[in-house]
Write an enzyme that holds these catalytic residues in place. Structure first.
Site, PDB file in Angstrom:
ATOM      1  N   CYS A   8       0.804  -1.210   0.000  1.00 23.12           N
ATOM      2  CA  CYS A   8       0.000   0.000   0.000  1.00 23.12           C
ATOM      3  C   CYS A   8       0.843   1.269   0.000  1.00 23.12           C
ATOM      4  O   CYS A   8       2.056   1.235   0.105  1.00 23.12           O
ATOM      5  CB  CYS A   8      -0.965   0.017   1.195  1.00 23.12           C
ATOM      6  N   ASN A 114       1.145   1.501   5.881  1.00 18.44           N
ATOM      7  CA  ASN A 114       1.883   0.737   4.875  1.00 18.44           C
ATOM      8  C   ASN A 114       2.894  -0.118   5.614  1.00 18.44           C
ATOM      9  O   ASN A 114       3.705   0.390   6.384  1.00 18.44           O
ATOM     10  CB  ASN A 114       2.603   1.683   3.904  1.00 18.44           C
ATOM     11  N   TYR A 256      12.031  -2.253  -7.538  1.00 22.73           N
ATOM     12  CA  TYR A 256      10.759  -2.404  -8.240  1.00 22.73           C
ATOM     13  C   TYR A 256       9.599  -1.559  -7.709  1.00 22.73           C
ATOM     14  O   TYR A 256       8.861  -0.977  -8.488  1.00 22.73           O
ATOM     15  CB  TYR A 256      10.350  -3.888  -8.209  1.00 22.73           C
ATOM     16  N   CYS A 396       9.244 -12.593   2.461  1.00 23.13           N
ATOM     17  CA  CYS A 396       9.339 -11.266   3.073  1.00 23.13           C
ATOM     18  C   CYS A 396       8.292 -11.158   4.159  1.00 23.13           C
ATOM     19  O   CYS A 396       7.125 -11.482   3.944  1.00 23.13           O
ATOM     20  CB  CYS A 396       9.123 -10.175   2.026  1.00 23.13           C
ATOM     21  N   CYS A 445      17.701  -3.856   3.883  1.00 21.56           N
ATOM     22  CA  CYS A 445      17.240  -5.194   4.252  1.00 21.56           C
ATOM     23  C   CYS A 445      17.405  -6.098   3.036  1.00 21.56           C
ATOM     24  O   CYS A 445      16.883  -5.798   1.959  1.00 21.56           O
ATOM     25  CB  CYS A 445      15.777  -5.166   4.691  1.00 21.56           C
TER      26      CYS A 445
END
Length: 469
Positions: A8, A114, A256, A396, A445
């Site tokens: 989001c 988010n 991305y 993830c 990360c």
């Protein structure tokens, strides 16, 4: 398309001059549409009006489908928050849309989130013991309920937000609206992006700087990891009590997720993708006639590869921009070949040529296999696949929709096996050590590539709830 999905995007605005902000939220959400296409919403209030005067409009669908001129005009107020959402296991039901609005004795809170928490189950159990009744399994609702609980006892909304944040483990960028204040909070690792901008006497918070540009706001700075920013009639306040030494920004924002024209934590997304392409050319050179990218996110890395290799860059795909989020797919075969509905090959550009095909990632491999076949059907002599990220081998836990290693092709097959499955003439991934240079040394990360997560993941409880569920 066979891509990892961001969950989001968040947006908030407070016009201190009292002007209505609904249209600005609409434009901001349109700019963040790439971060979520399943649902959206906005909550707006008037700081000069009675406490609890919040208006909320949200539903499943794109921003252009949920909002239109009439209903946006009806939402009046100078303070508001907005959200776009990508659904995971919860589907695109309207009740899962955000912002979440909670009314309590001191007023109304609206929250847009988010990210993804890894300790949601523990927090939810604590709240249930205190009488909370949940309508979804979303960790966003858990945060909202916990915030309302803390607000009853805290002297200020800021103290309630900080008390809540100290309970949260995971990734989050929060935009919160109280009756008189707009707040932005970023997790201590900085996993999720959040930035601050200004337009006249209005302050704006957004997941990406491209949303500031869309609303005519000027970028001021990124919210720091672990920072709480509070905007009120008195100005801006910052609290850094949650900050820590260790940070771990999500590398997939640069690979991305983020829009190409955004700048996150001082790093241009465009520059990062160009750098990834150049690193690919150095580590995986090949004799070829043309370098191209998979639209849209593979194109910048392809340009970088071409610049570093000296091989000409060109476009070989036509993308159908009029395909919506859904279209009729009556059979499994058509579902598997739906890439043909979105992309077609420019045969004159590839016939008889050796092609280097760049994409940002491979999750399951289904889309790339079809693209290689399409190029060869169009007459390409060779197709050499290059991926501007390392192999995606681990799930993830922080807001990407890859919840299990079982669905990751690189988790089960060797490089040569994958090359054969794709029917590519060669295959090369970006080396994991190139990621740091790609983002100019920013701490990142890399858990989805090497399994080294920045925090401890609760054993046996990695995915009970998701941001969008």
């Amino acid at each position: 398309m066979d891509k990892p999905k961001e969950e989001c995007g968040v947006f908030g605005i407070f016009d201190l001059n009292g002007a209505d902000v609904a249209h600005s939220i609409y434009y901001g959400l349109m700019a963040l549409q790439h971060r979520g296409q399943e649902a959206c919403g906005m909550a707006v209030s008037n700081t000069q009006g009675p406490v609890g005067n919040c208006q909320c409009l949200k539903d499943a669908g794109l921003v252009s489908e949920v909002f239109h001129e009439k209903n946006v005009k009806e939402i009046r107020g100078n303070l508001g928050v907005g959200h776009v959402r990508y659904s995971t296991t919860g589907g695109s039901r309207p009740e899962n849309a955000q912002p979440l609005v909670i009314s309590y004795i001191k007023g109304t809170l609206a929250l847009a989130h988010n990210g993804n928490l890894v300790n949601t189950a523990d927090l939810k159990w604590e709240l249930v013991q205190n009488g909370a009744v949940f309508h979804t399994t979303a960790d966003s609702e858990v945060i909202a309920f916990y915030l309302a609980k803390e607000r009853v006892h805290a002297k200020t909304i800021q103290k309630a937000v900080l008390a809540t944040a100290r309970k949260l483990i995971g990734a989050y960028a929060l935009v919160i609206m109280s009756p008189k204040k707009l707040m932005g909070l970023r997790d201590p690792f900085g996993l999720k992006p959040l930035c601050l901008g200004k337009r006249g006497n209005a302050y704006v918070l957004a997941s990406e700087s491209c949303a500031l540009t869309a609303t005519g706001a000027t970028f001021i700075r990124d919210i720091e990891p672990g920072e709480l920013v509070t905007i009120s009639a008195e100005g801006i306040e910052s609290d850094d009590s949650l900050q820590q030494e260790k940070c771990a920004h999500c590398i997939f924002e640069y690979i991305y997720f983020a829009r190409l024209d955004s700048c996150i934590d001082g790093v241009s997304v465009y520059d990062a993708r160009i750098a990834a392409g150049k690193a690919l050319a150095e580590s995986h050179p090949v004799a070829a006639d043309l370098v191209t990218g998979v639209p849209e996110s593979g194109l910048p890395a392809a340009k970088g590869y071409a610049e570093a290799s000296g091989i000409p860059f060109g476009f070989v795909f036509y993308k159908n921009s009029y395909i919506g989020r859904t279209f009729i797919k009556p059979s499994q075969e058509e579902r598997e070949n739906s890439v043909h509905m979105k992309l077609s090959v420019l045969q004159a550009a590839v016939a008889g040529k050796r092609i280097v095909l760049i994409d940002d990632s491979i999750v399951r491999g289904t889309t790339m296999k079809h693209l290689v076949q399409m190029l060869k059907d169009a007459g390409a002599r060779e197709v050499h696949v290059r991926i501007s990220s390392p192999p995606f081998r681990h799930p993830c836990y922080f807001g990407t929709d890859v919840s299990s290693g079982e669905e990751l092709i690189a988790n089960h097959y060797s490089l040569e096996d994958i090359r054969q499955m794709l029917d590519a003439d060669s295959l090369g991934y970006l080396d994991i050590h190139a990621l740091s240079e790609m983002v100019k040394g920013l701490p990142i990360c890399t858990g989805c590539f090497d399994g080294n997560y920045p925090m401890e993941i609760p054993e046996g409880n990695p995915f009970p709830f998701r941001c969008g569920d």
